[in-house]
Design a protein around this motif. Structure first.
Motif, PDB file in Angstrom:
ATOM      1  N   LYS A   5      -6.602  -4.415   3.368  1.00  0.00           N
ATOM      2  CA  LYS A   5      -7.496  -4.946   4.388  1.00  0.00           C
ATOM      3  C   LYS A   5      -8.623  -5.739   3.728  1.00  0.00           C
ATOM      4  O   LYS A   5      -9.289  -5.269   2.826  1.00  0.00           O
ATOM      5  CB  LYS A   5      -8.091  -3.810   5.225  1.00  0.00           C
ATOM      6  CG  LYS A   5      -8.891  -4.287   6.425  1.00  0.00           C
ATOM      7  CD  LYS A   5      -9.374  -3.108   7.252  1.00  0.00           C
ATOM      8  CE  LYS A   5     -10.134  -3.593   8.483  1.00  0.00           C
ATOM      9  NZ  LYS A   5     -10.627  -2.455   9.307  1.00  0.00           N
ATOM     10  N   THR A  22       4.570   5.860   8.161  1.00  0.00           N
ATOM     11  CA  THR A  22       3.444   5.005   8.512  1.00  0.00           C
ATOM     12  C   THR A  22       2.997   4.223   7.284  1.00  0.00           C
ATOM     13  O   THR A  22       3.135   4.691   6.141  1.00  0.00           O
ATOM     14  CB  THR A  22       2.258   5.831   9.041  1.00  0.00           C
ATOM     15  OG1 THR A  22       1.164   4.960   9.338  1.00  0.00           O
ATOM     16  CG2 THR A  22       1.809   6.868   8.032  1.00  0.00           C
ATOM     17  N   THR A  23       2.479   3.053   7.528  1.00  0.00           N
ATOM     18  CA  THR A  23       1.953   2.199   6.453  1.00  0.00           C
ATOM     19  C   THR A  23       0.440   2.079   6.534  1.00  0.00           C
ATOM     20  O   THR A  23      -0.139   1.119   6.028  1.00  0.00           O
ATOM     21  CB  THR A  23       2.589   0.807   6.518  1.00  0.00           C
ATOM     22  OG1 THR A  23       2.300   0.213   7.806  1.00  0.00           O
ATOM     23  CG2 THR A  23       4.097   0.882   6.316  1.00  0.00           C
ATOM     24  N   ALA A  24      -0.213   3.067   7.164  1.00  0.00           N
ATOM     25  CA  ALA A  24      -1.660   2.999   7.360  1.00  0.00           C
ATOM     26  C   ALA A  24      -2.419   2.949   6.044  1.00  0.00           C
ATOM     27  O   ALA A  24      -3.422   2.238   5.919  1.00  0.00           O
ATOM     28  CB  ALA A  24      -2.121   4.196   8.189  1.00  0.00           C
ATOM     29  N   TYR A  42      -1.432   1.712   3.110  1.00  0.00           N
ATOM     30  CA  TYR A  42      -1.298   0.393   2.482  1.00  0.00           C
ATOM     31  C   TYR A  42      -2.090  -0.661   3.263  1.00  0.00           C
ATOM     32  O   TYR A  42      -2.649  -1.582   2.654  1.00  0.00           O
ATOM     33  CB  TYR A  42       0.172  -0.002   2.408  1.00  0.00           C
ATOM     34  CG  TYR A  42       0.962   0.818   1.415  1.00  0.00           C
ATOM     35  CD1 TYR A  42       0.991   0.463   0.075  1.00  0.00           C
ATOM     36  CD2 TYR A  42       1.671   1.950   1.813  1.00  0.00           C
ATOM     37  CE1 TYR A  42       1.721   1.216  -0.851  1.00  0.00           C
ATOM     38  CE2 TYR A  42       2.397   2.699   0.893  1.00  0.00           C
ATOM     39  CZ  TYR A  42       2.407   2.329  -0.430  1.00  0.00           C
ATOM     40  OH  TYR A  42       3.117   3.078  -1.331  1.00  0.00           O
ATOM     41  N   GLU A  43      -2.116  -0.534   4.579  1.00  0.00           N
ATOM     42  CA  GLU A  43      -2.902  -1.471   5.380  1.00  0.00           C
ATOM     43  C   GLU A  43      -4.386  -1.350   5.063  1.00  0.00           C
ATOM     44  O   GLU A  43      -5.115  -2.356   5.045  1.00  0.00           O
ATOM     45  CB  GLU A  43      -2.650  -1.216   6.866  1.00  0.00           C
ATOM     46  CG  GLU A  43      -1.226  -1.541   7.304  1.00  0.00           C
ATOM     47  CD  GLU A  43      -0.972  -1.114   8.748  1.00  0.00           C
ATOM     48  OE1 GLU A  43      -1.919  -0.599   9.386  1.00  0.00           O
ATOM     49  OE2 GLU A  43       0.161  -1.298   9.229  1.00  0.00           O
ATOM     50  N   LEU A  44      -4.840  -0.144   4.805  1.00  0.00           N
ATOM     51  CA  LEU A  44      -6.249   0.060   4.459  1.00  0.00           C
ATOM     52  C   LEU A  44      -6.567  -0.533   3.090  1.00  0.00           C
ATOM     53  O   LEU A  44      -7.656  -1.089   2.884  1.00  0.00           O
ATOM     54  CB  LEU A  44      -6.582   1.549   4.476  1.00  0.00           C
ATOM     55  CG  LEU A  44      -8.040   1.933   4.193  1.00  0.00           C
ATOM     56  CD1 LEU A  44      -8.972   1.306   5.233  1.00  0.00           C
ATOM     57  CD2 LEU A  44      -8.202   3.446   4.189  1.00  0.00           C
TER      58      LEU A  44
END
Length: 306
Positions: free
Chosen positions: A79, A70-72, A74-76
């Motif tokens: 953002k 998951t890339t959650a 890095y997305e956070l």
């Protein structure tokens, strides 16, 4: 060794290795490989864990190969887009601070080792004294905010890291390896002190410049403490302090009452730490291979010269 037509013995340029030489080299290569793996393995574990889900990290711990990619995290981090502004700000500050600081340290170190500079011993003492004793946080904060009026200014981060007593002493030791006769020959040819420094001394200080420049660049890239003191009201923050705030905000939100409405997967904290570590250390790692040979040589020279 080989004989030519006249019967003279001449060198062929080849060294014949014995069995013991191969054994010693094999042992050396083996331990070097072990040390290399031990050095790179933690970095790869951080990379793998940064792509792991939060619940798997809490259940299984850190991992080299993520079970659920998951890339959650890095997305956070990215953002809102402010992280890229922080990257640009840190790159600019690192480039400017390293260039100017390197020039100042080189000039100061060169001047303090010149035998014809009458005040070199006294100034060297003050430089060395400041490396041992400091006033403390409160006087330093008042100096920066009340005397220099640098509160909420990027100069509060840029200027203090530009010069340090330890780097000046290190550069002074590098400059000692340059014969003083070169300076005298430049004066005989009619060159001034600045011309001698830029045309003769600087090209011969490449190992020292690479070493001190790497220390300066790492100092600017990893800086967050000065930012936490003086950049409270800035919209764009340096990279390290920006990532530090992201981690703290995520951890605070997770521990707050509102966190009961947020799932663990939607608000990662452990993987977020790994992702910020990768984003902070990744770019600066690629700088080291370009200065490695100068850095190793510079450390050796700086260590043995008194």
């Amino acid at each position: 060794m080989a004989k030519n037509r006249d019967g003279m013995v001449e060198s062929t340029g080849k060294i014949k290795l014995t069995t013991s030489d191969y054994v010693i080299r094999g042992i050396g290569y083996f331990f070097i490989t072990i040390f290399a793996i031990a050095s790179i393995l933690p970095f790869l574990i951080i990379l793998g864990t940064s792509f792991e889900t939060e619940d798997n990290i809490l259940q299984y711990g850190v991992t080299l190969f993520p079970r659920n990619f998951t890339t959650a995290a890095y997305e956070l981090v990215v953002k809102g887009g402010s992280i890229w502004q922080s990257y640009c700000l840190t790159i600019v500050m690192t480039a400017i601070g390293t260039t100017i600081g390197l020039f100042i340290c080189a000039m100061t170190g060169y001047a303090l080792q010149r035998k014809d500079f009458p005040f070199r011993n006294g100034i060297s003492f003050f430089v060395y004294f400041t490396s041992l004793f400091q006033a403390g946080l409160a006087p330093y904060y008042l100096l920066m905010t009340q005397t220099y009026h640098l509160n909420n200014s990027y100069f509060a981060v840029l200027l203090p890291l530009m010069v340090s007593s330890w780097l000046i002493i290190l550069m002074k030791n590098f400059a000692k390896s340059i014969p003083h006769e070169l300076t005298e020959s430049g004066k005989i040819d009619g060159a001034g002190d600045f011309k001698i420094f830029t045309s003769i001394i600087l090209p011969m200080l490449k190992p020292g410049l690479a070493t001190v420049g790497l220390f300066l660049a790492l100092g600017y890239w990893n800086e967050w403490y000065q930012s936490s003191l003086f950049l409270q009201n800035k919209t764009v923050l340096p990279l390290q302090y920006s990532l530090y705030k992201i981690i703290n905000e995520a951890q605070s939100l997770k521990n707050s009452v509102a966190s009961q409405y947020v799932t663990v997967d939607s608000l990662p904290s452990e993987s977020l730490k790994m992702a910020t570590a990768m984003m902070a250390t990744g770019p600066i790692i690629f700088l080291y291979p370009f200065v490695q040979r100068y850095f190793i040589g510079g450390i050796t020279v700086g260590a043995v010269k008194g």
